[in-house]
Design a protein around this motif. Structure first.
Motif, PDB file in Angstrom:
ATOM      1  N   ALA A  97       0.831  -1.196   0.000  1.00 20.70           N
ATOM      2  CA  ALA A  97       0.000   0.000   0.000  1.00 20.70           C
ATOM      3  C   ALA A  97       0.868   1.247   0.000  1.00 20.70           C
ATOM      4  O   ALA A  97       1.985   1.241   0.525  1.00 20.70           O
ATOM      5  CB  ALA A  97      -0.926   0.002   1.218  1.00 20.70           C
ATOM      6  N   ALA A  98       0.338   2.331  -0.580  1.00 22.68           N
ATOM      7  CA  ALA A  98       1.066   3.593  -0.716  1.00 22.68           C
ATOM      8  C   ALA A  98       0.393   4.694   0.081  1.00 22.68           C
ATOM      9  O   ALA A  98      -0.838   4.780   0.126  1.00 22.68           O
ATOM     10  CB  ALA A  98       1.145   3.998  -2.190  1.00 22.68           C
ATOM     11  N   ALA A  99       1.205   5.562   0.695  1.00 21.28           N
ATOM     12  CA  ALA A  99       0.702   6.667   1.495  1.00 21.28           C
ATOM     13  C   ALA A  99       1.631   7.868   1.368  1.00 21.28           C
ATOM     14  O   ALA A  99       2.734   7.773   0.822  1.00 21.28           O
ATOM     15  CB  ALA A  99       0.588   6.254   2.958  1.00 21.28           C
ATOM     16  N   SER A 100       1.184   9.013   1.898  1.00 18.42           N
ATOM     17  CA  SER A 100       2.010  10.211   1.886  1.00 18.42           C
ATOM     18  C   SER A 100       3.160  10.116   2.882  1.00 18.42           C
ATOM     19  O   SER A 100       4.254  10.620   2.623  1.00 18.42           O
ATOM     20  CB  SER A 100       1.159  11.444   2.201  1.00 18.42           C
ATOM     21  N   VAL A 101       2.883   9.473   4.024  1.00 15.31           N
ATOM     22  CA  VAL A 101       3.891   9.278   5.052  1.00 15.31           C
ATOM     23  C   VAL A 101       3.812   7.853   5.556  1.00 15.31           C
ATOM     24  O   VAL A 101       2.777   7.184   5.416  1.00 15.31           O
ATOM     25  CB  VAL A 101       3.725  10.261   6.227  1.00 15.31           C
ATOM     26  N   ASN A 102       4.885   7.381   6.156  1.00 12.22           N
ATOM     27  CA  ASN A 102       4.888   6.029   6.686  1.00 12.22           C
ATOM     28  C   ASN A 102       3.930   5.916   7.861  1.00 12.22           C
ATOM     29  O   ASN A 102       3.769   6.847   8.648  1.00 12.22           O
ATOM     30  CB  ASN A 102       6.300   5.618   7.093  1.00 12.22           C
ATOM     31  N   SER A 103       3.290   4.781   7.967  1.00 12.29           N
ATOM     32  CA  SER A 103       2.299   4.555   9.002  1.00 12.29           C
ATOM     33  C   SER A 103       2.069   3.071   9.173  1.00 12.29           C
ATOM     34  O   SER A 103       2.280   2.286   8.244  1.00 12.29           O
ATOM     35  CB  SER A 103       0.977   5.246   8.631  1.00 12.29           C
ATOM     36  N   ARG A 104       1.604   2.693  10.372  1.00  8.65           N
ATOM     37  CA  ARG A 104       1.206   1.316  10.618  1.00  8.65           C
ATOM     38  C   ARG A 104      -0.304   1.148  10.555  1.00  8.65           C
ATOM     39  O   ARG A 104      -0.814   0.060  10.804  1.00  8.65           O
ATOM     40  CB  ARG A 104       1.725   0.802  11.967  1.00  8.65           C
ATOM     41  N   TRP A 105      -1.031   2.204  10.195  1.00 11.22           N
ATOM     42  CA  TRP A 105      -2.484   2.180  10.173  1.00 11.22           C
ATOM     43  C   TRP A 105      -3.004   2.124   8.752  1.00 11.22           C
ATOM     44  O   TRP A 105      -2.711   2.993   7.926  1.00 11.22           O
ATOM     45  CB  TRP A 105      -3.056   3.396  10.901  1.00 11.22           C
ATOM     46  N   SER A 106      -3.812   1.112   8.451  1.00 10.09           N
ATOM     47  CA  SER A 106      -4.253   0.875   7.092  1.00 10.09           C
ATOM     48  C   SER A 106      -5.083   2.018   6.510  1.00 10.09           C
ATOM     49  O   SER A 106      -5.028   2.273   5.303  1.00 10.09           O
ATOM     50  CB  SER A 106      -5.041  -0.434   7.010  1.00 10.09           C
ATOM     51  N   PHE A 107      -5.850   2.729   7.363  1.00 17.82           N
ATOM     52  CA  PHE A 107      -6.712   3.790   6.850  1.00 17.82           C
ATOM     53  C   PHE A 107      -5.932   4.974   6.304  1.00 17.82           C
ATOM     54  O   PHE A 107      -6.489   5.807   5.596  1.00 17.82           O
ATOM     55  CB  PHE A 107      -7.694   4.259   7.938  1.00 17.82           C
ATOM     56  N   GLU A 108      -4.656   5.063   6.617  1.00 19.34           N
ATOM     57  CA  GLU A 108      -3.846   6.171   6.132  1.00 19.34           C
ATOM     58  C   GLU A 108      -3.261   5.918   4.747  1.00 19.34           C
ATOM     59  O   GLU A 108      -2.615   6.798   4.185  1.00 19.34           O
ATOM     60  CB  GLU A 108      -2.723   6.471   7.120  1.00 19.34           C
ATOM     61  N   TYR A 109      -3.490   4.745   4.207  1.00 18.43           N
ATOM     62  CA  TYR A 109      -2.974   4.415   2.884  1.00 18.43           C
ATOM     63  C   TYR A 109      -4.000   4.710   1.804  1.00 18.43           C
ATOM     64  O   TYR A 109      -5.183   4.403   1.951  1.00 18.43           O
ATOM     65  CB  TYR A 109      -2.529   2.949   2.845  1.00 18.43           C
ATOM     66  N   ASP A 110      -3.540   5.303   0.709  1.00 15.98           N
ATOM     67  CA  ASP A 110      -4.410   5.782  -0.356  1.00 15.98           C
ATOM     68  C   ASP A 110      -4.641   4.758  -1.458  1.00 15.98           C
ATOM     69  O   ASP A 110      -5.709   4.729  -2.073  1.00 15.98           O
ATOM     70  CB  ASP A 110      -3.820   7.050  -0.989  1.00 15.98           C
ATOM     71  N   THR A 111      -3.646   3.952  -1.735  1.00 15.29           N
ATOM     72  CA  THR A 111      -3.701   3.018  -2.845  1.00 15.29           C
ATOM     73  C   THR A 111      -3.195   1.662  -2.399  1.00 15.29           C
ATOM     74  O   THR A 111      -2.205   1.568  -1.665  1.00 15.29           O
ATOM     75  CB  THR A 111      -2.847   3.514  -4.029  1.00 15.29           C
ATOM     76  N   TRP A 112      -3.875   0.617  -2.868  1.00 11.70           N
ATOM     77  CA  TRP A 112      -3.518  -0.750  -2.518  1.00 11.70           C
ATOM     78  C   TRP A 112      -3.316  -1.583  -3.771  1.00 11.70           C
ATOM     79  O   TRP A 112      -3.989  -1.363  -4.782  1.00 11.70           O
ATOM     80  CB  TRP A 112      -4.617  -1.400  -1.671  1.00 11.70           C
ATOM     81  N   GLY A 113      -2.409  -2.521  -3.688  1.00  6.63           N
ATOM     82  CA  GLY A 113      -2.244  -3.471  -4.762  1.00  6.63           C
ATOM     83  C   GLY A 113      -3.299  -4.552  -4.697  1.00  6.63           C
ATOM     84  O   GLY A 113      -4.148  -4.576  -3.802  1.00  6.63           O
ATOM     85  N   GLN A 114      -3.251  -5.463  -5.650  1.00  4.87           N
ATOM     86  CA  GLN A 114      -4.244  -6.529  -5.726  1.00  4.87           C
ATOM     87  C   GLN A 114      -3.957  -7.666  -4.756  1.00  4.87           C
ATOM     88  O   GLN A 114      -4.823  -8.503  -4.511  1.00  4.87           O
ATOM     89  CB  GLN A 114      -4.311  -7.075  -7.157  1.00  4.87           C
TER      90      GLN A 114
END
Length: 122
Positions: A97-114
């Motif tokens: 998953a991709a996000a603006s900043v590193n995080s351990r929380w899934s809701f902070e990620y904007d894009t996910w792979g398959q």
């Protein structure tokens, strides 16, 4: 749009190692932080590891610390997860998953792979 494609999953025996890859496209790789998660049937999505935009900071779940290593190759726009000493209970679909900043929380990620399936036999 940002796209992530995971690969490297498969069937392994308990105690084996595996390296997963996540290829990023459609955005600026160096401005993106990444995480790895897994989702097993009947369980919640579980955080595994995250890496900062520069690669200078990493963080791991306690359950995988010391066994899993997250890394990134800026020239290849690819994030990796090296997994060692895999156990059967770690059978799951693994997601990048991709996000603006590193995080351990899934809701902070904007894009996910398959996702890529990892099956560990006992």
């Amino acid at each position: 749009q940002v796209q992530l494609v995971e690969s490297g999953g498969g069937l392994v025996q308990a105690g084996d190692s595996l390296r997963l890859s996540c290829v990023h496209s459609g955005g600026v790789f160096r401005n993106t932080a990444f995480g790895w998660f897994r989702h097993a049937p009947g369980k919640d999505r579980e955080f595994l590891a995250t890496i900062s935009r520069s690669g200078g900071y990493t963080e791991y779940a306690e359950s995988v610390k010391g066994r899993f290593t997250i890394s990134r190759d800026q020239a290849k726009s690819t994030v990796y997860l090296e997994m060692r000493n895999l156990q059967s209970e770690e059978t799951a679909v693994y997601f990048c998953a991709a996000a603006s900043v590193n995080s351990r929380w899934s809701f902070e990620y904007d894009t996910w792979g398959q996702g890529t399936q990892v099956t560990v036999s006992s």
